[in-house]
Write an enzyme that holds these catalytic residues in place. Structure first.
Site, mmCIF file in Angstrom:
data_model
loop_
_atom_site.group_PDB
_atom_site.id
_atom_site.type_symbol
_atom_site.label_atom_id
_atom_site.label_comp_id
_atom_site.label_asym_id
_atom_site.label_seq_id
_atom_site.Cartn_x
_atom_site.Cartn_y
_atom_site.Cartn_z
ATOM 1 N N LYS A 123 16.635 -74.359 71.315
ATOM 2 C CA LYS A 123 16.472 -73.399 72.415
ATOM 3 C C LYS A 123 15.016 -72.978 72.545
ATOM 4 C CE LYS A 123 20.623 -70.788 73.173
ATOM 5 N NZ LYS A 123 21.324 -69.961 72.219
ATOM 6 N N LYS A 205 9.462 -59.350 66.180
ATOM 7 C CA LYS A 205 9.493 -60.534 65.331
ATOM 8 C C LYS A 205 8.085 -61.095 65.175
ATOM 9 C CE LYS A 205 11.999 -64.960 65.190
ATOM 10 N NZ LYS A 205 11.020 -65.920 64.871
ATOM 11 N N LYS A 208 3.222 -66.440 65.859
ATOM 12 C CA LYS A 208 1.841 -66.760 66.191
ATOM 13 C C LYS A 208 1.537 -66.427 67.648
ATOM 14 C CE LYS A 208 1.193 -70.620 64.454
ATOM 15 N NZ LYS A 208 1.234 -72.067 64.564
#
Ligand code: TRP
Length: 343
Positions: A123, A205, A208
């Protein structure tokens, strides 16, 4: 117990070289590896999973090339010691690929498609319409990584539990089909939730792309800027306001990284009652993180200045790993019956 007389267990783990490692990696995994390494109870194997990184970066190999030494430097700088641990590069052990081939026959397509981590990653990467075969099957290759070294323990983050489960199923199927060859590896994950999934500077969360992580290689200046930007309690505006510590990232990080628990408890009480400013708490966190990162930066600097030594560590480690994998592969071939000539 006399360590010399105990039979050491093998642990194996690794990382994809797709970026520099951050504090989330540190508390979630790196520090456990260093502790396990230094306990003297294990034979540690630490792998840079470059082939696995290619499974979703096939068109961007430069990224992996660039990050390979970054990850090696991160390992060495946190205290993974090449005299005690085998640090190696996955692609330098091609025996793993042959093992993967044999193991693939024991795994169904639907089983791979059911892997929750893979599902999530598909996903995330927009692979729904066309999944690269190598990507879907990387759990099998990861089983080879683990089984090639007779691994007892796999210290990993929670997201890797499905990979270890897949490995256990391959062990079960292989042993049932070709005779008992492999032992069942077990995963270990950090017990504290905050360590398993350290949140980012903004309370979201860590990733990067969100640019919300503190890297092990961040300088003092970068660290200061990041700590000062951390998400606290949006309703704590004036120093005298009562503040919230739950969900306040500065306290979350203090809980994870601070060692003076009494002081942290006191600060929390003070913050909740009002009268303690964000900047004061942030300065304390900065001090705590500086203490953690200073020796890490120093070791990194040493290895950066001796990059040939880093290369030698990787080459030597890969040779050691290859010798062991070659031996395992022989046993696998024999078990299956594709060893035709005694030599
Ligand atoms: N999948 C792991 C990650 O993304 C990396 C990895 C590859 C690994 N092979 C492994 C971890 C074997 C543990 C054991 O971080």
């Amino acid at each position: 117990m006399n360590k010399e007389n105990t039979i050491k267990k093998t642990f194996l783990t690794g990382d994809r070289p797709t970026g520099k490692l951050h504090l989330g990696h540190y508390v979630g995994s790196l520090n456990t590896r260093v502790e396990m390494q230094n306990s003297g109870l294990y034979n540690p194997f630490i792998m840079i999973a470059d082939m696995q990184a290619l499974t979703d970066n096939a068109k961007n190999p430069e990224k992996i090339r660039k990050n390979l030494r970054e990850v090696a430097l991160d390992y060495l700088s946190v205290g993974i010691n090449p005299e005690k641990s085998v640090i190696f590069i996955q692609s330098r052990v091609p025996e793993l690929c042959e093992m993967t081939m044999y193991f693939s026959n024991l795994v169904t397509l639907s089983r791979l498609q059911r892997n929750p981590t893979i599902k999530q990653e598909i996903k995330l990467r927009g692979f729904e319409k066309s999944i690269p075969v190598g990507f879907l099957t990387y759990p099998i290759s990861q089983a080879a990584d683990i089984l090639a070294f007779d691994t007892d323990v796999v210290p990993v983050g929670e997201d890797q539990l499905p990979m270890v489960e897949q490995t256990q199923e391959i062990v079960q199927s292989f042993n049932a089909t070709y005779g008992n060859l492999f032992k069942n590896p077990v995963a270990v994950v950090p017990s504290a939730k905050s360590r398993r999934r350290l949140l980012g500077l903004d309370g979201k969360k860590m990733s990067k792309s969100a640019n919300n992580a503190i890297y092990l290689s961040d300088t003092t200046e970068v660290l200061r800027t990041k700590v000062m930007s951390m998400y606290t309690d949006p309703n704590h505006i004036h120093v005298e306001d009562k503040g919230q510590v739950d969900g306040n990232m500065v306290f979350t990080y203090l809980d994870v990284f601070g060692s003076d628990k009494a002081k942290i408890k006191e600060m929390k009480e003070h913050y909740k009652a009002g009268g303690l400013g964000d900047v004061t708490v942030k300065k304390y966190l900065l001090q705590v993180l500086e203490e953690l990162l200073t020796p890490i930066r120093e070791r990194r600097k040493y290895y950066e200045q001796h990059i040939n030594l880093v290369d030698k560590i990787l080459i030597d480690g890969s040779n050691k790993a290859q010798a062991i994998a070659t031996n395992t592969l022989k046993r696998i071939r024999k078990a299956i019956g594709v060893e035709y000539f005694d030599n």
